[in-house]
Design a protein around this motif. Structure first.
Motif, PDB file in Angstrom:
ATOM      1  N   ILE A 166       0.834  -1.206   0.000  1.00 34.94           N
ATOM      2  CA  ILE A 166       0.000   0.000   0.000  1.00 34.94           C
ATOM      3  C   ILE A 166       0.871   1.261   0.000  1.00 34.94           C
ATOM      4  O   ILE A 166       0.622   2.215  -0.739  1.00 34.94           O
ATOM      5  CB  ILE A 166      -0.966  -0.013   1.205  1.00 34.94           C
ATOM      6  CG1 ILE A 166      -1.990  -1.166   1.025  1.00 34.94           C
ATOM      7  CG2 ILE A 166      -1.680   1.319   1.359  1.00 34.94           C
ATOM      8  CD1 ILE A 166      -2.811  -1.478   2.244  1.00 34.94           C
ATOM      9  N   LYS A 167       1.951   1.227   0.785  1.00 33.63           N
ATOM     10  CA  LYS A 167       2.861   2.375   0.834  1.00 33.63           C
ATOM     11  C   LYS A 167       3.553   2.583  -0.511  1.00 33.63           C
ATOM     12  O   LYS A 167       3.749   3.725  -0.957  1.00 33.63           O
ATOM     13  CB  LYS A 167       3.899   2.159   1.936  1.00 33.63           C
ATOM     14  CG  LYS A 167       4.698   3.400   2.271  1.00 33.63           C
ATOM     15  CD  LYS A 167       5.540   3.187   3.515  1.00 33.63           C
ATOM     16  CE  LYS A 167       6.268   4.474   3.885  1.00 33.63           C
ATOM     17  NZ  LYS A 167       7.107   4.298   5.098  1.00 33.63           N
ATOM     18  N   LEU A 168       3.919   1.478  -1.173  1.00 36.31           N
ATOM     19  CA  LEU A 168       4.540   1.562  -2.494  1.00 36.31           C
ATOM     20  C   LEU A 168       3.628   2.287  -3.482  1.00 36.31           C
ATOM     21  O   LEU A 168       4.070   3.188  -4.204  1.00 36.31           O
ATOM     22  CB  LEU A 168       4.855   0.151  -3.000  1.00 36.31           C
ATOM     23  CG  LEU A 168       5.279   0.018  -4.469  1.00 36.31           C
ATOM     24  CD1 LEU A 168       6.613   0.715  -4.706  1.00 36.31           C
ATOM     25  CD2 LEU A 168       5.359  -1.439  -4.879  1.00 36.31           C
ATOM     26  N   LEU A 169       2.355   1.907  -3.499  1.00 35.90           N
ATOM     27  CA  LEU A 169       1.403   2.506  -4.446  1.00 35.90           C
ATOM     28  C   LEU A 169       1.007   3.923  -4.049  1.00 35.90           C
ATOM     29  O   LEU A 169       0.720   4.754  -4.907  1.00 35.90           O
ATOM     30  CB  LEU A 169       0.164   1.617  -4.569  1.00 35.90           C
ATOM     31  CG  LEU A 169       0.416   0.223  -5.172  1.00 35.90           C
ATOM     32  CD1 LEU A 169      -0.823  -0.645  -5.056  1.00 35.90           C
ATOM     33  CD2 LEU A 169       0.862   0.341  -6.628  1.00 35.90           C
ATOM     34  N   GLU A 170       0.993   4.196  -2.752  1.00 40.53           N
ATOM     35  CA  GLU A 170       0.601   5.528  -2.282  1.00 40.53           C
ATOM     36  C   GLU A 170       1.721   6.554  -2.461  1.00 40.53           C
ATOM     37  O   GLU A 170       1.481   7.673  -2.918  1.00 40.53           O
ATOM     38  CB  GLU A 170       0.220   5.465  -0.793  1.00 40.53           C
ATOM     39  CG  GLU A 170      -1.194   4.998  -0.541  1.00 40.53           C
ATOM     40  CD  GLU A 170      -1.558   5.010   0.934  1.00 40.53           C
ATOM     41  OE1 GLU A 170      -2.763   5.081   1.229  1.00 40.53           O
ATOM     42  OE2 GLU A 170      -0.654   4.942   1.791  1.00 40.53           O
ATOM     43  N   ASN A 230      15.923  -0.060  -6.939  1.00 40.45           N
ATOM     44  CA  ASN A 230      16.927   0.270  -5.910  1.00 40.45           C
ATOM     45  C   ASN A 230      16.455   1.430  -5.037  1.00 40.45           C
ATOM     46  O   ASN A 230      16.631   1.410  -3.816  1.00 40.45           O
ATOM     47  CB  ASN A 230      18.257   0.627  -6.573  1.00 40.45           C
ATOM     48  CG  ASN A 230      18.943  -0.599  -7.149  1.00 40.45           C
ATOM     49  OD1 ASN A 230      18.839  -1.690  -6.589  1.00 40.45           O
ATOM     50  ND2 ASN A 230      19.633  -0.436  -8.272  1.00 40.45           N
ATOM     51  N   LYS A 231      15.850   2.426  -5.683  1.00 40.11           N
ATOM     52  CA  LYS A 231      15.340   3.582  -4.927  1.00 40.11           C
ATOM     53  C   LYS A 231      14.189   3.160  -4.015  1.00 40.11           C
ATOM     54  O   LYS A 231      14.105   3.598  -2.858  1.00 40.11           O
ATOM     55  CB  LYS A 231      14.874   4.669  -5.897  1.00 40.11           C
ATOM     56  CG  LYS A 231      14.444   5.963  -5.215  1.00 40.11           C
ATOM     57  CD  LYS A 231      14.104   7.036  -6.235  1.00 40.11           C
ATOM     58  CE  LYS A 231      13.805   8.380  -5.570  1.00 40.11           C
ATOM     59  NZ  LYS A 231      12.745   8.318  -4.578  1.00 40.11           N
ATOM     60  N   ILE A 232      13.304   2.310  -4.525  1.00 40.36           N
ATOM     61  CA  ILE A 232      12.178   1.818  -3.714  1.00 40.36           C
ATOM     62  C   ILE A 232      12.701   1.053  -2.507  1.00 40.36           C
ATOM     63  O   ILE A 232      12.232   1.241  -1.373  1.00 40.36           O
ATOM     64  CB  ILE A 232      11.240   0.923  -4.560  1.00 40.36           C
ATOM     65  CG1 ILE A 232      10.533   1.761  -5.637  1.00 40.36           C
ATOM     66  CG2 ILE A 232      10.217   0.221  -3.684  1.00 40.36           C
ATOM     67  CD1 ILE A 232       9.783   0.936  -6.671  1.00 40.36           C
ATOM     68  N   ASN A 284      13.242   0.843   2.973  1.00 37.68           N
ATOM     69  CA  ASN A 284      14.155   0.137   3.883  1.00 37.68           C
ATOM     70  C   ASN A 284      13.954  -1.387   3.833  1.00 37.68           C
ATOM     71  O   ASN A 284      13.818  -2.055   4.859  1.00 37.68           O
ATOM     72  CB  ASN A 284      13.982   0.651   5.321  1.00 37.68           C
ATOM     73  CG  ASN A 284      15.141   0.243   6.220  1.00 37.68           C
ATOM     74  OD1 ASN A 284      16.256   0.026   5.736  1.00 37.68           O
ATOM     75  ND2 ASN A 284      14.864   0.115   7.509  1.00 37.68           N
ATOM     76  N   ILE A 285      13.895  -1.893   2.594  1.00 36.05           N
ATOM     77  CA  ILE A 285      13.743  -3.331   2.393  1.00 36.05           C
ATOM     78  C   ILE A 285      14.757  -3.784   1.334  1.00 36.05           C
ATOM     79  O   ILE A 285      15.411  -2.967   0.686  1.00 36.05           O
ATOM     80  CB  ILE A 285      12.315  -3.715   1.936  1.00 36.05           C
ATOM     81  CG1 ILE A 285      11.945  -2.980   0.634  1.00 36.05           C
ATOM     82  CG2 ILE A 285      11.303  -3.410   3.020  1.00 36.05           C
ATOM     83  CD1 ILE A 285      10.580  -3.340   0.076  1.00 36.05           C
ATOM     84  N   SER A 286      14.890  -5.094   1.165  1.00 37.04           N
ATOM     85  CA  SER A 286      15.839  -5.631   0.195  1.00 37.04           C
ATOM     86  C   SER A 286      15.255  -5.596  -1.223  1.00 37.04           C
ATOM     87  O   SER A 286      14.032  -5.475  -1.402  1.00 37.04           O
ATOM     88  CB  SER A 286      16.193  -7.082   0.558  1.00 37.04           C
ATOM     89  OG  SER A 286      15.048  -7.902   0.386  1.00 37.04           O
ATOM     90  N   ILE A 287      16.147  -5.731  -2.208  1.00 32.10           N
ATOM     91  CA  ILE A 287      15.710  -5.805  -3.613  1.00 32.10           C
ATOM     92  C   ILE A 287      14.782  -6.997  -3.812  1.00 32.10           C
ATOM     93  O   ILE A 287      13.806  -6.928  -4.564  1.00 32.10           O
ATOM     94  CB  ILE A 287      16.930  -5.920  -4.558  1.00 32.10           C
ATOM     95  CG1 ILE A 287      17.700  -4.600  -4.590  1.00 32.10           C
ATOM     96  CG2 ILE A 287      16.485  -6.294  -5.972  1.00 32.10           C
ATOM     97  CD1 ILE A 287      16.949  -3.470  -5.272  1.00 32.10           C
ATOM     98  N   GLU A 288      15.083  -8.104  -3.130  1.00 31.87           N
ATOM     99  CA  GLU A 288      14.244  -9.307  -3.241  1.00 31.87           C
ATOM    100  C   GLU A 288      12.821  -9.024  -2.772  1.00 31.87           C
ATOM    101  O   GLU A 288      11.850  -9.485  -3.378  1.00 31.87           O
ATOM    102  CB  GLU A 288      14.849 -10.462  -2.427  1.00 31.87           C
ATOM    103  CG  GLU A 288      16.125 -11.053  -2.996  1.00 31.87           C
ATOM    104  CD  GLU A 288      17.346 -10.173  -2.774  1.00 31.87           C
ATOM    105  OE1 GLU A 288      17.284  -9.246  -1.915  1.00 31.87           O
ATOM    106  OE2 GLU A 288      18.343 -10.395  -3.488  1.00 31.87           O
ATOM    107  N   GLU A 289      12.697  -8.250  -1.695  1.00 31.35           N
ATOM    108  CA  GLU A 289      11.359  -7.897  -1.187  1.00 31.35           C
ATOM    109  C   GLU A 289      10.628  -6.973  -2.165  1.00 31.35           C
ATOM    110  O   GLU A 289       9.408  -7.072  -2.331  1.00 31.35           O
ATOM    111  CB  GLU A 289      11.485  -7.234   0.188  1.00 31.35           C
ATOM    112  CG  GLU A 289      11.869  -8.203   1.294  1.00 31.35           C
ATOM    113  CD  GLU A 289      12.132  -7.503   2.618  1.00 31.35           C
ATOM    114  OE1 GLU A 289      11.407  -7.783   3.589  1.00 31.35           O
ATOM    115  OE2 GLU A 289      13.068  -6.670   2.668  1.00 31.35           O
TER     116      GLU A 289
END
Length: 199
Positions: free
Chosen positions: A158-162, A174-176, A181-186
């Motif tokens: 939800i935070k990603l889309l908001e 990488n910026k996301i 504050n999460i890994s590239i895999e996440e």
């Protein structure tokens, strides 16, 4: 039928006056793409539908309501308030076949002689209806509505889309990852979740 041929005490009760073979013979060939059409409907073979002698099974024809009718049915199940119904039906009338609201809230408010806040409140009700994402004004809002309904516990989604929609569109993974504050895999998992579950 085989048992009846062997046993003279068995009788077969014929409920339909037409056999499956007869139905198959009278059906016109249908292209494969027909089954994948957006507004697919089961229809009767032409010859059968015109023949008054044929007794048809009750559920041979399946008719699906339109998106607008589907939404109106849900609205009427939600409230019996005449003002909310009027606003809701006006909103639904301005939702296109893809589920997007095509008219600005201010314009709808003016036509109904109500405040934009009143229209927003009713729109929020409709945006919780099935299918998830309906009543959105743009693709971002559509995805966000679906995420909140289908995955309310996925706060990162939800935070990603908001807050990071432009980064999401431009695949700035990488910026996301850094901002959330999460890994590239996440981040990849969030992309997969959107791709596989949101429309």
């Amino acid at each position: 039928r085989q048992e009846a041929e062997k046993n003279p005490f068995l009788e077969i009760e014929e409920k339909n006056k037409i056999s499956y073979e007869d139905i198959s013979a009278q059906e016109e060939p249908i292209s494969e793409s027909y089954y994948y059409a957006e507004n697919y409907r089961r229809t009767l073979p032409t010859d059968l539908s015109k023949n008054p002698e044929v007794e048809l099974p009750i559920n041979i024809v399946s008719v699906s309501p339109s998106l607008k009718q589907h939404l109106i049915n849900q609205l009427k199940c939600t409230t019996d308030n005449p003002r909310i119904l009027e606003i809701g039906e006006t909103i639904i009338a301005n939702i296109d076949q893809k589920g997007y609201l095509t008219a600005p809230v201010e314009e709808l408010a003016q036509s109904l002689n109500v405040s934009p806040e009143d229209v927003e409140k009713v729109l929020e009700i409709i945006q919780k209806f099935d299918p998830p994402g309906v009543g959105a004004r743009n693709p971002r809002e559509c995805l966000l509505l679906q995420a909140k309904i289908l995955f309310p516990e996925k706060t990162l989604l939800i935070k990603l889309l908001e807050e990071h929609y432009d980064d999401f569109l431009n695949k700035r993974k990488n910026k996301i990852a850094k901002d959330l504050n999460i890994s590239i895999e996440e981040v990849e998992d969030l992309y997969d979740l959107i791709k596989e579950n949101l429309n």
